[in-house]
Design a protein around this motif. Structure first.
Motif, PDB file in Angstrom:
ATOM      1  N   ASP A  61       0.615  -1.305  -0.155  1.00  0.00           N
ATOM      2  CA  ASP A  61       0.053   0.059  -0.079  1.00  0.00           C
ATOM      3  C   ASP A  61       0.795   1.239   0.000  1.00  0.00           C
ATOM      4  OD1 ASP A  61      -2.197  -1.471   0.068  1.00  0.00           O
ATOM      5  OD2 ASP A  61      -2.456  -1.383   2.230  1.00  0.00           O
ATOM      6  N   GLN A  62       1.891   1.292   0.656  1.00  0.00           N
ATOM      7  CA  GLN A  62       2.866   2.437   0.953  1.00  0.00           C
ATOM      8  C   GLN A  62       3.383   2.733  -0.529  1.00  0.00           C
ATOM      9  OE1 GLN A  62       4.960   0.892   4.297  1.00  0.00           O
ATOM     10  NE2 GLN A  62       4.460   2.894   5.018  1.00  0.00           N
ATOM     11  N   GLY A  63       4.054   1.600  -1.112  1.00  0.00           N
ATOM     12  CA  GLY A  63       4.557   1.645  -2.461  1.00  0.00           C
ATOM     13  C   GLY A  63       3.421   2.084  -3.391  1.00  0.00           C
ATOM     14  N   GLU A  64       2.385   1.884  -3.445  1.00  0.00           N
ATOM     15  CA  GLU A  64       1.267   2.152  -4.265  1.00  0.00           C
ATOM     16  C   GLU A  64       1.081   3.582  -4.319  1.00  0.00           C
ATOM     17  OE1 GLU A  64      -2.095  -0.266  -3.930  1.00  0.00           O
ATOM     18  OE2 GLU A  64      -0.731  -2.048  -4.456  1.00  0.00           O
ATOM     19  N   VAL A  65       1.048   4.283  -3.132  1.00  0.00           N
ATOM     20  CA  VAL A  65       0.883   5.686  -2.905  1.00  0.00           C
ATOM     21  C   VAL A  65       1.683   6.438  -3.100  1.00  0.00           C
ATOM     22  CG1 VAL A  65       0.056   7.192  -0.861  1.00  0.00           C
ATOM     23  CG2 VAL A  65      -1.130   4.989  -0.998  1.00  0.00           C
ATOM     24  N   ALA A  66       3.036   5.905  -3.056  1.00  0.00           N
ATOM     25  CA  ALA A  66       4.134   6.816  -3.418  1.00  0.00           C
ATOM     26  C   ALA A  66       4.578   6.665  -4.796  1.00  0.00           C
ATOM     27  CB  ALA A  66       5.270   6.187  -2.539  1.00  0.00           C
ATOM     28  N   GLY A  67       4.074   5.905  -5.571  1.00  0.00           N
ATOM     29  CA  GLY A  67       4.196   5.799  -7.013  1.00  0.00           C
ATOM     30  C   GLY A  67       5.540   5.144  -7.134  1.00  0.00           C
ATOM     31  N   VAL A  68       6.143   4.198  -6.196  1.00  0.00           N
ATOM     32  CA  VAL A  68       7.428   3.465  -6.343  1.00  0.00           C
ATOM     33  C   VAL A  68       7.040   2.117  -5.711  1.00  0.00           C
ATOM     34  CG1 VAL A  68       9.896   3.416  -5.911  1.00  0.00           C
ATOM     35  CG2 VAL A  68       8.481   5.518  -5.779  1.00  0.00           C
ATOM     36  N   ARG A  69       6.644   1.283  -6.786  1.00  0.00           N
ATOM     37  CA  ARG A  69       6.067  -0.140  -6.254  1.00  0.00           C
ATOM     38  C   ARG A  69       6.919  -1.314  -6.221  1.00  0.00           C
ATOM     39  NH1 ARG A  69       1.704   3.142  -9.107  1.00  0.00           N
ATOM     40  NH2 ARG A  69       3.339   3.526 -10.668  1.00  0.00           N
ATOM     41  N   LEU A  70       8.148  -0.985  -5.558  1.00  0.00           N
ATOM     42  CA  LEU A  70       9.251  -1.851  -5.272  1.00  0.00           C
ATOM     43  C   LEU A  70       8.652  -2.833  -4.406  1.00  0.00           C
ATOM     44  CD1 LEU A  70      11.868  -2.795  -5.963  1.00  0.00           C
ATOM     45  CD2 LEU A  70      12.792  -1.169  -4.021  1.00  0.00           C
ATOM     46  N   PRO A  71       7.939  -2.541  -3.439  1.00  0.00           N
ATOM     47  CA  PRO A  71       7.470  -3.435  -2.213  1.00  0.00           C
ATOM     48  C   PRO A  71       6.557  -4.756  -3.192  1.00  0.00           C
ATOM     49  CG  PRO A  71       6.958  -1.581  -1.370  1.00  0.00           C
ATOM     50  CD  PRO A  71       7.542  -1.334  -2.825  1.00  0.00           C
ATOM     51  N   HIS A  72       6.114  -4.477  -4.152  1.00  0.00           N
ATOM     52  CA  HIS A  72       5.222  -5.714  -4.709  1.00  0.00           C
ATOM     53  C   HIS A  72       6.174  -6.550  -5.258  1.00  0.00           C
ATOM     54  CE1 HIS A  72       1.856  -2.838  -6.235  1.00  0.00           C
ATOM     55  NE2 HIS A  72       1.494  -3.387  -5.216  1.00  0.00           N
ATOM     56  N   VAL A  73       7.259  -6.366  -5.586  1.00  0.00           N
ATOM     57  CA  VAL A  73       8.425  -7.369  -5.946  1.00  0.00           C
ATOM     58  C   VAL A  73       8.733  -7.989  -4.767  1.00  0.00           C
ATOM     59  CG1 VAL A  73      10.991  -7.514  -6.877  1.00  0.00           C
ATOM     60  CG2 VAL A  73       9.446  -5.793  -7.900  1.00  0.00           C
ATOM     61  N   PHE A  74       8.951  -7.664  -3.588  1.00  0.00           N
ATOM     62  CA  PHE A  74       9.407  -8.370  -2.439  1.00  0.00           C
ATOM     63  C   PHE A  74       8.173  -9.194  -2.266  1.00  0.00           C
ATOM     64  CE2 PHE A  74      12.270  -4.473  -1.717  1.00  0.00           C
ATOM     65  CZ  PHE A  74      13.461  -5.308  -1.662  1.00  0.00           C
ATOM     66  N   ALA A 123      10.607  -2.183 -10.796  1.00  0.00           N
ATOM     67  CA  ALA A 123       9.675  -3.035 -10.232  1.00  0.00           C
ATOM     68  C   ALA A 123       8.887  -3.454 -11.432  1.00  0.00           C
ATOM     69  CB  ALA A 123       9.039  -2.171  -9.156  1.00  0.00           C
ATOM     70  N   THR A 124       8.229  -2.809 -12.134  1.00  0.00           N
ATOM     71  CA  THR A 124       7.177  -3.428 -13.159  1.00  0.00           C
ATOM     72  C   THR A 124       7.835  -4.394 -13.978  1.00  0.00           C
ATOM     73  OG1 THR A 124       6.113  -1.281 -13.155  1.00  0.00           O
ATOM     74  CG2 THR A 124       5.773  -2.906 -14.983  1.00  0.00           C
TER      75      THR A 124
END
Length: 314
Positions: free
Chosen positions: A215-228, A269-270
């Motif tokens: 959620d934090q990554g999505e809000v920030a526009g840096v979706r690196l947590p999705h990869v982890f 990340a994408t």
């Protein structure tokens, strides 16, 4: 003259080249730049101070190049297995392991340069950061350590990466502001908890932490947590969770633009999420994720479409 040139190149690269690259979304160009310029920029360490900070970014990116090659070979192997071509699959798997070996060596160099500049994270002390870029490079170094260990495991050979690197990197993420860095520090830590038996502290839940980081990554526009999150889910063997992460990522990039300052990280990340999706698609269909269909899967049920019975009108 060489020393002066080296000092200027190091300073310019850190203060301008790296930030400029982070604002770009061309991951392939960043990869090519790192592979092409690393020998030149690192050679200045012979005439002036070793460019340890710059080396973290160069070798982390160059390691990503080799890992991308490994993923391509993995897809080739899966496609060959799908086509029941055993020899071709075995050859691709060998190429995959070789590429992972190269990636592990590069990532480990990044980790070593990280430790040379910031000190060994195993000592438990947090460095004093000069600015945001200094902090970002520290985080990149921690990621390189985790990646080095993972690539070594994937290569099925020993590159010399210590087995405790993941745990050390996870503990060192506490030196970083989790909210400032898009939830990535907590996501890295939770991934290690999920992957290493006994690493998760009592009372913690790795996957709950990963969901919060998403959620934090999505809000920030840096979706690196999705990869982890995807990596941890793959390690657990939970395909439903992997699919959910991929869907969330695909929806997020449609609704929330990438952070302008960190477009490169978001694009990276994408790319990695697409790679995970491709792996699932090739395993099950023999081909990659179709264009424009990230977040969908081959066995999705078609949405019910309301139809009109025209018989009564005839």
């Amino acid at each position: 003259m060489y020393k002066t040139t080296g000092d200027v190149m190091q300073g310019f690269s850190r203060d301008h080249t790296v930030p400029f690259l982070m604002e770009s979304n061309d991951v392939a160009m960043g990869c090519a730049m790192s592979e092409a310029t690393a020998p030149l920029l690192m050679s200045f360490g012979r005439v002036t101070n070793e460019p340890d900070q710059l080396a973290v970014m160069l070798y982390l990116s160059a390691g990503g190049c080799a890992e991308e090659e490994a993923r391509e070979h993995e897809l080739a192997a899966l496609a060959a297995l799908n086509a029941m071509n055993g020899n071709e699959a075995e050859d691709a798997m060998i190429r995959q392991k070789r590429a992972h070996s190269v990636a592990a060596r590069r990532y480990y160099k990044a980790w070593q340069h990280h430790n040379a500049h910031y000190g060994n994270p195993a000592d438990g002390e947090c460095p004093d950061f000069d600015d945001d870029m200094d902090e970002f490079i520290y985080m990149a170094g921690l990621l390189s350590g985790l990646q080095a260990l993972n690539a070594q495991i994937q290569s099925t050979s020993s590159i010399g990466v210590p087995a405790n690197v993941g745990s050390i990197a996870a503990r060192a993420t506490s030196c970083l502001d989790n909210e400032k860095w898009w939830g990535a520090p907590m996501a890295l830590r939770a991934t290690v908890w999920a992957m290493i038996p006994g690493a998760q502290p009592e009372g913690e839940n790795a996957f709950e932490r990963l969901a919060i980081a998403d959620d934090q990554g999505e809000v920030a526009g840096v979706r690196l947590p999705h990869v982890f999150h995807a990596i941890a889910a793959l390690n657990k063997g939970d395909e439903a969770m992997v699919r959910s992460v991929i869907r969330d990522h695909a929806e997020s990039i449609e609704t929330t633009p990438a952070n302008e300052q960190w477009r490169f990280v978001d694009a990276m990340a994408t790319d990695m999420i697409v790679a995970v999706s491709d792996r699932l698609w090739v395993e099950n269909t023999g081909h990659r994720t179709p264009m424009g269909q990230l977040g969908s899967f081959w066995d999705d049920q078609a949405e019910a479409v309301e139809t009109m019975d025209l018989d009564d009108l005839l």
